[in-house]
Motif scaffolding. Sequence first.
Motif: not given
Length: 460
Positions: A379-380, A417-421, A429-432
């Motif tokens: 999920f993004l 960006y949410v994921y299962v690993a 969670h990134s900021f630019s």
Amino acid sequence: MTIGIGGSYAAILGAMAAADRRKRSRSQRVRDALVWGLILGAAGGAVLGAAIDGLGAAAGAAIGAGLFATTEAIGAARHGPAEPKPLAGRIAASALLMALFGALLGLLYGSDHTVLTAIVSGALMGLFGARPLKVALGIAIGAVVGVALDALGGTVEPALVAAVVTVAYRLVAAVAYHKRPLVRIMAEEVPAEELRYVVPFEARSKYVGADYVEQLAKVRGGTFRRNPPDVGIVASLDALAGPTFDPGRVDPLIREFYEHTSRFKLSIVPEWRQWMKPGYEVFKRVVAEPLGQAAIPSNIEEAQRGMVSTIDTIDLDGDEEIDIRGWIRTFADSGKPIYVGIYTTFRHDDRGYVSVGFPIPSANFTATLTPHNPRDGDFLLTSRSDLPFPGHYLSSVDADRDALTVLKLLAFEEEIYVYVAGGELKTDHSFSLGGQRFLTLRYAIERLSSEDAGSRRAGR
């Protein structure tokens, strides 16, 4: 333009609809421009007059107030409420403000450091540009102007140095970045229901804090609940369905987290870029911590203090449905706030959006994000989009008149960006700024134990 919205946000706007929607008249805008012009023109003009031989502070103040107040008033009379001021007026305002900054530098270390004053002034102007390359540009222009003024011989007062650097920087930046503006004026004093991509809640005191949602419930006359069981930051991921997002492709664990966030706990590892970290340290100590908002951990040691995450809710109309959801994160050892966000969703053209509002005094910072399926299961949420709504907005909120004045911050970008690993739920969670990533928050998310869940329901 018509925007369809979900029930929660409709209830929020409905509760605000009775507010007085009067807007400032043109004469009021001219009056405000005159007051601003007189104050800044007199103050900046005084320090510049004192810096120019044969003029003096009194004459400089009179000239500055007369010229700047007049141009500000003419601009307010000629331009519409959401139109930017002419470039010349913006440069003049910057020069007057920086003249005051230069005068302050002169008080700190005297008038014999022309090159240093010029470089510091250029660097500050570059920082205001919120792009690493603009900082470099500001330093370079400051160095060139400082060396040139120093070569003239004699003493050039710091106020005049700072003003000259500012004018030079603004002219060069206007040419170099004329197709890449930093902000866009979206609205001035527009009713909240017309700007549904902005969360219209502000802080009514100088401190936001972990009890903000409870205070908001009292202001809005709603029913407050602290971290009710199984509540989520969204009612359903299905509300976000659209051309770029199919909720059915999302891993069930991710759906559960968003729809039942209070079942989970989070840990965080911040990864700051070195060029941003010193500035953020100053911001956190001077602004974020006293404000009780946006006090993100600056290092792993601080993050290891632990985090408590709760969802506070408000029912505005007594129908037992949640109308406002606030996600509150605090440090586990002190209870001091890290983050206070109000979560909403809305729909437009058969597409769902998430808007997260961060209340600050008399204003709000809103991130509006669009959902995607980057790959099956993941999920993004991102602000990077050619669509009109995604982005970041700084809004001045006049709640008494239901009036929002909104700037869109064009250089700021965000991705969640949410994921299962390995069976574990994670988030990057990134900021630019200006295309340069400066922070990534890496979250590990796990279910609460029954003991932890019981203590959360009992309160922070």
